[in-house]
Enzyme design. Structure first.
Site, PDB file in Angstrom:
ATOM      1  N   ASP A   1       0.855  -1.191   0.000  1.00 27.01           N
ATOM      2  CA  ASP A   1       0.000   0.000   0.000  1.00 27.01           C
ATOM      3  C   ASP A   1       0.890   1.240   0.000  1.00 27.01           C
ATOM      4  OD1 ASP A   1      -3.222   0.519   0.998  1.00 27.01           O
ATOM      5  OD2 ASP A   1      -1.810   2.195   1.120  1.00 27.01           O
TER       6      ASP A   1
ATOM      7  N   SER B   1     -12.025   3.646  -1.273  1.00 29.07           N
ATOM      8  CA  SER B   1     -11.640   4.735  -2.183  1.00 29.07           C
ATOM      9  C   SER B   1     -11.236   4.268  -3.572  1.00 29.07           C
ATOM     10  CB  SER B   1     -10.498   5.544  -1.560  1.00 29.07           C
ATOM     11  OG  SER B   1      -9.389   4.709  -1.297  1.00 29.07           O
TER      12      SER B   1
ATOM     13  N   HIS C   1     -10.067  -5.210  -3.331  1.00 27.47           N
ATOM     14  CA  HIS C   1      -8.740  -5.387  -2.733  1.00 27.47           C
ATOM     15  C   HIS C   1      -8.893  -5.824  -1.291  1.00 27.47           C
ATOM     16  CE1 HIS C   1      -9.927  -1.125  -2.615  1.00 27.47           C
ATOM     17  NE2 HIS C   1      -9.389  -1.080  -1.405  1.00 27.47           N
TER      18      HIS C   1
ATOM     19  N   HIS D   1      -7.061  -5.921   2.184  1.00 25.94           N
ATOM     20  CA  HIS D   1      -5.951  -5.348   2.943  1.00 25.94           C
ATOM     21  C   HIS D   1      -5.365  -6.433   3.851  1.00 25.94           C
ATOM     22  CE1 HIS D   1      -6.895  -0.937   2.306  1.00 25.94           C
ATOM     23  NE2 HIS D   1      -8.092  -1.430   2.072  1.00 25.94           N
TER      24      HIS D   1
HETATM   25  P1  5GP Z   1      -9.652   1.427   0.352  1.00 27.03           P
HETATM   26  O1  5GP Z   1      -9.708   2.666   1.195  1.00 27.03           O
HETATM   27  O2  5GP Z   1     -10.316   1.628  -0.994  1.00 27.03           O
HETATM   28  O3  5GP Z   1     -10.118   0.192   1.047  1.00 27.03           O
HETATM   29  O4  5GP Z   1      -8.130   1.173   0.080  1.00 27.03           O
HETATM   30  C1  5GP Z   1      -7.442   1.687  -1.005  1.00 27.03           C
HETATM   31  C2  5GP Z   1      -5.966   1.648  -0.646  1.00 27.03           C
HETATM   32  O5  5GP Z   1      -5.227   1.863  -1.835  1.00 27.03           O
HETATM   33  C3  5GP Z   1      -5.558   2.730   0.344  1.00 27.03           C
HETATM   34  O6  5GP Z   1      -5.027   2.107   1.505  1.00 27.03           O
HETATM   35  C4  5GP Z   1      -4.527   3.543  -0.418  1.00 27.03           C
HETATM   36  O7  5GP Z   1      -3.451   3.964   0.380  1.00 27.03           O
HETATM   37  C5  5GP Z   1      -4.081   2.593  -1.519  1.00 27.03           C
HETATM   38  N1  5GP Z   1      -3.663   3.238  -2.737  1.00 27.03           N
HETATM   39  C6  5GP Z   1      -4.295   4.266  -3.383  1.00 27.03           C
HETATM   40  N2  5GP Z   1      -3.628   4.587  -4.506  1.00 27.03           N
HETATM   41  C7  5GP Z   1      -2.545   3.753  -4.565  1.00 27.03           C
HETATM   42  C8  5GP Z   1      -1.482   3.608  -5.504  1.00 27.03           C
HETATM   43  O8  5GP Z   1      -1.382   4.299  -6.524  1.00 27.03           O
HETATM   44  N3  5GP Z   1      -0.545   2.643  -5.242  1.00 27.03           N
HETATM   45  C9  5GP Z   1      -0.622   1.852  -4.126  1.00 27.03           C
HETATM   46  N4  5GP Z   1       0.345   0.937  -3.968  1.00 27.03           N
HETATM   47  N5  5GP Z   1      -1.622   1.956  -3.228  1.00 27.03           N
HETATM   48  C10 5GP Z   1      -2.572   2.896  -3.450  1.00 27.03           C
END
Ligand code: 5GP
Ligand code: ZN
Length: 118
Positions: free
Chosen positions: A34, A99, A104, A106
């Site tokens: 991440d 977001s 995905h 985690h």
């Molecule tokens: P969500 O909030 O959708 O469950 O998690 C999305 C995750 O993607 C977040 O933890 C964020 O830091 C990660 N993320 C967003 N953009 C990128 C990126 O361009 N590269 C990587 N490696 N992680 C990303």
């Protein structure tokens, strides 16, 4: 290559159009660090097939979901957190803070975590 979306960030990572730090790769899944880690280990496990989020899952996704958990297990072992424990999280929808609209999982570990989550 499975079905991908040209304007999806994680599909673009799968295609190598956006750089990411690979942790593990299988024919159906990909795991990478991440960009904004919330724990010493914070790895995202994604399917190579574009699935928007966990609310879109159907019975036919059983195989790829199992593959994602097997990849998470491999990540936990290679990160050395399989003994201490870790958290597996799918965020779904606005209240969860989701977001990125590509499924995905985690994988968070390397520190003690509180419950309930914030
Ligand atoms: P969500 O909030 O959708 O469950 O998690 C999305 C995750 O993607 C977040 O933890 C964020 O830091 C990660 N993320 C967003 N953009 C990128 C990126 O361009 N590269 C990587 N490696 N992680 C990303
Ligand atoms: Zn995608």
């Amino acid at each position: 290559m499975s079905r991908t979306e040209s304007d999806c960030l994680f599909c673009r990572i799968l295609k190598g159009e956006v750089p990411a730090t690979e942790v593990h790769s299988t024919p159906t899944t990909f795991a990478f660090r991440d960009i904004n880690p919330q724990a010493p280990t914070h790895v995202l496990v994604i399917p190579r097939e574009h699935i928007t989020d966990a609310a879109e899952l159907e019975a036919g996704h059983g195989r790829v979901l199992a593959d994602m958990y097997v990849t998470a297990n491999a990540v936990a072992r290679s990160e050395g957190i399989d003994g201490s424990g870790y958290r597996l999280v799918f965020n779904v929808g606005r209240d969860s803070g989701n977001s990125v609209p590509h499924l995905h999982l985690h994988v968070l570990g390397g520190r003690v975590m509180s419950w309930p989550p914030g």
